[in-house]
Design an enzyme around this catalytic site. Structure first.
Site, mmCIF file in Angstrom:
data_model
loop_
_atom_site.group_PDB
_atom_site.id
_atom_site.type_symbol
_atom_site.label_atom_id
_atom_site.label_comp_id
_atom_site.label_asym_id
_atom_site.label_seq_id
_atom_site.Cartn_x
_atom_site.Cartn_y
_atom_site.Cartn_z
ATOM 1 N N LYS A 175 15.547 14.972 -37.438
ATOM 2 C CA LYS A 175 15.927 13.634 -36.969
ATOM 3 C C LYS A 175 17.393 13.559 -36.558
ATOM 4 O O LYS A 175 17.748 12.808 -35.650
ATOM 5 C CB LYS A 175 15.619 12.610 -38.066
ATOM 6 C CG LYS A 175 14.127 12.400 -38.290
ATOM 7 C CD LYS A 175 13.858 11.304 -39.299
ATOM 8 C CE LYS A 175 12.367 11.059 -39.450
ATOM 9 N NZ LYS A 175 12.064 9.966 -40.396
ATOM 10 N N LYS A 210 2.240 15.358 -33.116
ATOM 11 C CA LYS A 210 1.889 14.420 -34.173
ATOM 12 C C LYS A 210 2.153 12.988 -33.705
ATOM 13 O O LYS A 210 3.195 12.692 -33.127
ATOM 14 C CB LYS A 210 2.725 14.713 -35.429
ATOM 15 C CG LYS A 210 2.494 13.701 -36.543
ATOM 16 C CD LYS A 210 3.455 13.915 -37.694
ATOM 17 C CE LYS A 210 3.325 12.769 -38.693
ATOM 18 N NZ LYS A 210 4.263 12.893 -39.822
ATOM 19 N N LYS A 233 5.907 6.981 -33.699
ATOM 20 C CA LYS A 233 6.676 6.073 -32.832
ATOM 21 C C LYS A 233 7.918 6.777 -32.300
ATOM 22 O O LYS A 233 8.404 6.471 -31.219
ATOM 23 C CB LYS A 233 7.060 4.813 -33.623
ATOM 24 C CG LYS A 233 5.892 3.878 -33.889
ATOM 25 C CD LYS A 233 6.340 2.559 -34.468
ATOM 26 C CE LYS A 233 6.802 2.676 -35.890
ATOM 27 N NZ LYS A 233 5.708 2.913 -36.850
#
Length: 264
Positions: free
Chosen positions: A114, A194, A197
């Site tokens: 991330k 996968k 959002k």
């Protein structure tokens, strides 16, 4: 022995099919077993590792709670609450942060993914996310936590934190076990990755039939390179259909609990 189940969902808006099939559907299954005491949390503190509009966040919290109840979670049988309404989550996170180790956090692959290449600009909250997760679980003395494969590493750290704290201060916390979803339970998104959002490839739960049809038409049906033999294993559409059409998959966590298959 009765099981105490804890899990949470971030109120980041636009809950999608992966959220329902991968988590909320299983929450209902666990609740329906009378041997389980279930606690389900809308984890809004986790969601603010990314910038949030307060008004939209408030709306998303209510929407997530509504989805819980609409999916079959019963406030008379399960505890359903908002994380930030209980100050002990943040307080416990600080205390557990003082026994956690930098090395544990540095190994977390989700943070690396991330944060991307420029980790120096990532928030401290994103880095210490697993410590707050540990506080969420340990303060309720949960025995089992249903999580996906992507949260397995975080659960390993939760157990490390509990064991280290208990080593220094006595048997305070229950060392929880994870109920790990099968790899097949990881739902692919529109592009074959996968469903998330973050990847902008999800199928929201609240769409009318025309909007849903348009999205389904975008689903990747062949992820193989040109010239390779085709198979259903390379078809995201087939995987989504299979996940929806197999009601027996909802028994997954029940079987793990009964047969002692929980990862520990």
């Amino acid at each position: 022995m009765n099981k105490k189940i804890f899990s949470g969902v971030q109120p980041t808006g636009n809950l999608h099919l992966g959220n329902y099939l991968g988590a909320i559907k299983n929450f209902v299954q666990l609740q329906n077993d009378k041997k389980n005491e279930c606690i389900y949390c809308v984890v809004d503190l986790h969601s603010i590792t990314a910038k949030q509009d307060p008004k939209i966040l408030k709306k998303n919290i209510r929407e997530t709670t509504a989805v819980f109840i609409a999916s079959g979670l019963d406030p008379q049988r399960s505890i359903i609450f908002n994380q930030s309404a209980v100050s002990a989550h943040a307080e416990g996170s600080w205390i557990l942060g003082c026994v956690s180790r930098m090395g544990w956090l540095s190994r977390m692959t989700q943070f690396k993914e991330k944060a991307g290449k420029d980790k120096e600009k990532a928030s401290v909250g994103l880095y210490v996310y697993p410590v707050l997760m540990a506080a969420d679980i340990l303060m309720f003395k949960a025995t089992h936590v249903p999580v996906g494969q992507d949260q397995k590493q975080h659960m390993e750290m939760v157990r490390d934190v509990a064991q280290r704290f208990n080593h220094h201060f006595g048997d305070i916390f229950v060392v929880p076990k994870a109920l790990i979803a099968k790899e097949s339970a990881i739902l692919p998104g529109l592009d074959g990755r996968k469903m998330s959002k973050s990847y902008n490839n999800s199928i929201p739960l609240f769409l009318d039939s025309n909007q849903m049809r348009k999205l389904i038409m975008k689903i990747k049906t062949n992820s193989l390179e040109p010239g390779e033999p085709k198979s259903t294993e390379a078809c995201a559409l087939f995987d989504i259909y299979q996940a929806i059409s197999k009601p027996e998959e909802s028994l997954m966590f029940k079987e793990q609990l009964e047969k002692g298959m929980a990862w520990s």
